[in-house]
Design an enzyme around this catalytic site. Structure first.
Site, short mmCIF file in Angstrom:
data_model
loop_
_atom_site.label_atom_id
_atom_site.label_comp_id
_atom_site.label_asym_id
_atom_site.label_seq_id
_atom_site.Cartn_x
_atom_site.Cartn_y
_atom_site.Cartn_z
CB CYS A 1 -0.93 0.00 1.22
SG CYS A 1 -2.01 1.45 1.29
CB CYS B 1 -0.60 2.38 3.99
SG CYS B 1 -2.20 1.78 3.45
CG ASP B 2 3.24 1.27 4.52
OD1 ASP B 2 2.79 1.75 5.58
OD2 ASP B 2 3.07 0.08 4.19
#
Length: 312
Positions: free
Chosen positions: A136, A139-140
């Site tokens: 992701c 997300c990261d």
């Protein structure tokens, strides 16, 4: 073995399941939640979460899910660590069985079983999961500002991830197994026009390396041909963008799915094609797949359940 009767059975944990448990508990529906194979869902295998409102310093995914669980339990949700193994959708209340022998009669069901990212199947992916390997970028990606990263995939998702990462990272390698991109023409053009994205066609990843995290990838170009060439690239992050597999096997063929296997919901609600069955989170969301959208869908599902029970 136990026989349980509940107004609402929640299958799966994570942001959607736990949020649904919080809301249904506060509505005095006394929900029973079975956490499934991965209590807390995908967030328990991610790095720190910095894009969920209310955590200005960020928070570890496992810790966040523990807090969600505690909040649901505080309001009376009956949270169990087992797995639902089969469901009879033919009549209400629905008869379900858990892997520990529990027999559950549920007036309504909220499905929040999530989706699993597809991986290449390399041992190194597991070794470095949470230490440079991610599925992701949204997300990261923040953790790789001004660093070098690689994205695996050749479709629209891979191109979107590469473009997103290109706004953060100093250099992005897009590793494509074939000699062309499968993405739409618009996405292809955007990727090719981006100066800090380098596309590696006809290339497979065969391994990762690094001491305390990912420091690079072992690649092979033209695998299995007389032009086969092995080489390494230095990267700090390795992102998989080869798709997700919604966890819907248990619900086939009764529940209506879209052409990629996600549960269909109708009329802007979380309702499925079966009366009294609702779906929330990544299992019904092929587009966003974020913790905050999953939590929002869990809230919607709980409200939909409450209204359904009032009407029936």
């Amino acid at each position: 073995m136990e026989t349980i009767k509940t107004k609402c059975l929640i299958i799966g944990s994570g942001p959607a399941g736990y949020t649904a448990a919080i809301y249904t508990s506060r509505a005095n529906l006394s929900p029973v939640l079975y956490e499934g194979m991965q209590p807390g869902g995908q967030l328990t295998i991610t790095t720190d979460i910095e894009n969920f409102p209310g955590y200005p310093e960020g928070i570890n995914g496992t810790e966040m899910m523990a807090q969600f669980k505690q909040q649901a339990a505080r309001f009376g949700a009956d949270i169990r660590p087992n797995i639902i193994s089969d469901i009879d959708f033919s009549k209400r209340p629905f008869l379900c069985h858990a892997d520990n022998g529990d027999e559950i009669y549920a007036d309504t069901i909220i499905i929040a079983t999530g989706a699993s990212a597809k991986y290449l199947g390399l041992p190194d992916e597991e070794k470095y999961r949470g230490m440079g390997v991610s599925a992701c970028a949204t997300c990261d990606g923040f953790f790789y500002r001004k660093k070098k990263v690689a994205v695996v995939g050749g479709g629209d998702t891979a191109c979107e991830e590469a473009l997103y990462l290109s706004t953060l990272a100093s250099e992005v390698y897009l590793i494509v197994r074939k000699d062309h991109l499968r993405a739409s023409k618009v996405m292809q053009r955007r990727v090719m026009d981006k100066e800090n994205i380098k596309i590696l066609f006809n290339t497979n990843t065969v391994g990762l390396f690094g001491e305390d995290g990912v420091e690079g990838a072992h690649l092979v170009r033209h695998k299995g041909t007389d032009q086969e060439e092995y080489y390494d690239i230095a990267v700090d992050g390795f992102f998989l963008a080869i798709g997700h597999q919604p966890n819907t096997k248990l619900f086939e063929p009764e529940l209506e799915l879209d052409n990629t296997g996600y549960i269909k919901t109708f009329d802007g609600t979380t309702a499925t094609n079966i009366e009294g069955v609702f779906a929330a989170g990544d299992v019904a969301d092929p587009r966003y797949r974020q913790a905050i959208t999953a939590a929002g869908m869990g809230c919607k599902a709980a409200i939909d359940v409450d209204r359904f029970l009032l009407e029936h």
